[in-house]
Design a protein around this motif. Structure first.
Motif, PDB file in Angstrom:
ATOM      1  N   VAL A 109      95.850  -3.784  68.346  1.00  0.00           N
ATOM      2  CA  VAL A 109      95.397  -2.396  68.199  1.00  0.00           C
ATOM      3  C   VAL A 109      95.106  -2.087  66.731  1.00  0.00           C
ATOM      4  O   VAL A 109      94.072  -1.489  66.400  1.00  0.00           O
ATOM      5  N   HIS A 113      91.327  -1.285  65.748  1.00  0.00           N
ATOM      6  CA  HIS A 113      91.127   0.155  65.572  1.00  0.00           C
ATOM      7  C   HIS A 113      91.602   0.660  64.207  1.00  0.00           C
ATOM      8  O   HIS A 113      91.821   1.866  64.038  1.00  0.00           O
ATOM      9  N   CYS A 119      94.873   5.498  64.359  1.00  0.00           N
ATOM     10  CA  CYS A 119      95.469   4.161  64.497  1.00  0.00           C
ATOM     11  C   CYS A 119      96.923   4.186  64.018  1.00  0.00           C
ATOM     12  O   CYS A 119      97.214   4.708  62.932  1.00  0.00           O
ATOM     13  N   PRO A 187      98.970   8.476  73.633  1.00  0.00           N
ATOM     14  CA  PRO A 187      97.790   7.863  73.023  1.00  0.00           C
ATOM     15  C   PRO A 187      96.682   8.879  72.788  1.00  0.00           C
ATOM     16  O   PRO A 187      96.558   9.859  73.540  1.00  0.00           O
ATOM     17  N   ALA A 191      91.862   6.037  72.735  1.00  0.00           N
ATOM     18  CA  ALA A 191      92.658   4.812  72.895  1.00  0.00           C
ATOM     19  C   ALA A 191      92.079   3.917  73.987  1.00  0.00           C
ATOM     20  O   ALA A 191      91.705   4.386  75.067  1.00  0.00           O
ATOM     21  N   TRP A 195      95.819  -0.180  73.938  1.00  0.00           N
ATOM     22  CA  TRP A 195      96.529   0.846  73.190  1.00  0.00           C
ATOM     23  C   TRP A 195      97.402   1.682  74.126  1.00  0.00           C
ATOM     24  O   TRP A 195      98.573   1.943  73.851  1.00  0.00           O
ATOM     25  N   TYR A 199     101.673   1.846  74.353  1.00  0.00           N
ATOM     26  CA  TYR A 199     102.529   3.024  74.268  1.00  0.00           C
ATOM     27  C   TYR A 199     103.436   3.144  75.492  1.00  0.00           C
ATOM     28  O   TYR A 199     104.600   3.563  75.377  1.00  0.00           O
TER      29      TYR A 199
END
Length: 227
Positions: A109, A113, A119, A187, A191, A195, A199
């Motif tokens: 991620v 990102h 991010c 997120p 996302a 991602w 989470y």
């Protein structure tokens, strides 16, 4: 282990006691951001006053969670060898498998990102620290504390137990930072799938680490020092 003898819930009940004896309690505590592991020896009345909660409403939530819960296993009256085996298999082994998986996702991620303001920069580095800290802590338990307890020398283990509980507080602080870095595990709209999955996994890790610490602080350690 036991699945019976549900405790009554009163304003004097502590988070620590309810977490290990009441089905669904930890889910309610998580929903309100209540620390039932490192600082769980606080009553419903006191934590409600501290957090601005209605104690009667909190007790009602706990009672409803108990009614809805299923497959809850109580470990407070399990034989100590069975409790330690449960900790080793369901927490130590699980953490060693799950944290590296989440670390890989966090690195991806941040790599993909990193140009986005949302991010979670620094998340991978923090997970690396958590992995190292957890692994070192668990090795101490596996090599020193648990063998002492299993050998019937739990009453002589006050020093290693105190050390482990101090380290548990550090793990609690690491979880607080983890949640902050991951924006409460919510997120952003942009996302990607990885991602969002990251989470979800981090939130479950938080739950697992807290339940792990709770079992040790509130069940294993007191019993080892007493039995």
């Amino acid at each position: 282990m036991s699945t019976t003898n549900t405790p009554s819930i009163t304003p004097a009940s502590t988070l620590a006691d309810l977490a290990v004896r009441l089905a669904g309690a930890t889910r309610v505590f998580h929903a309100h951001g209540l620390d039932f592991c490192c600082n769980g020896r606080i009553s419903i009345a006191d934590i409600s006053a501290k957090k601005g909660l209605d104690p009667a409403a909190l007790i009602a939530e706990l009672e409803a969670a108990t009614a809805d819960a299923s497959d809850f296993e109580r470990w407070d009256d399990a034989p100590i060898p069975a409790l330690i085996e449960h900790i080793l298999e369901d927490f130590h082994a699980a953490h060693r498998a799950e944290v590296p998986r989440l670390l890989d996702m966090a690195e991806k991620v941040e790599r993909v990102h990193g140009d986005k303001a949302s991010c979670p920069r620094g998340l991978a580095a923090h997970l690396t620290l958590m992995l190292e800290s957890l692994d070192e802590h668990m090795r101490k338990e596996e090599q020193v504390l648990f063998p002492m307890i299993l050998a019937g020398r739990g009453r002589m283990a006050s020093m290693p137990i105190s050390c482990m509980e101090d380290e548990h507080k550090d793990h609690g602080l690491n979880l607080e930072k983890l949640r902050a870095l991951a924006t409460d595990y919510v997120p952003p709209a942009e996302a990607c799938t990885t991602w969002r999955a990251l989470y979800l996994g981090l939130e479950q890790l938080e739950r697992d680490v807290m339940e792990h610490i709770s079992l040790e602080n509130n069940v294993l350690h007191p019993r080892a020092l007493r039995d």
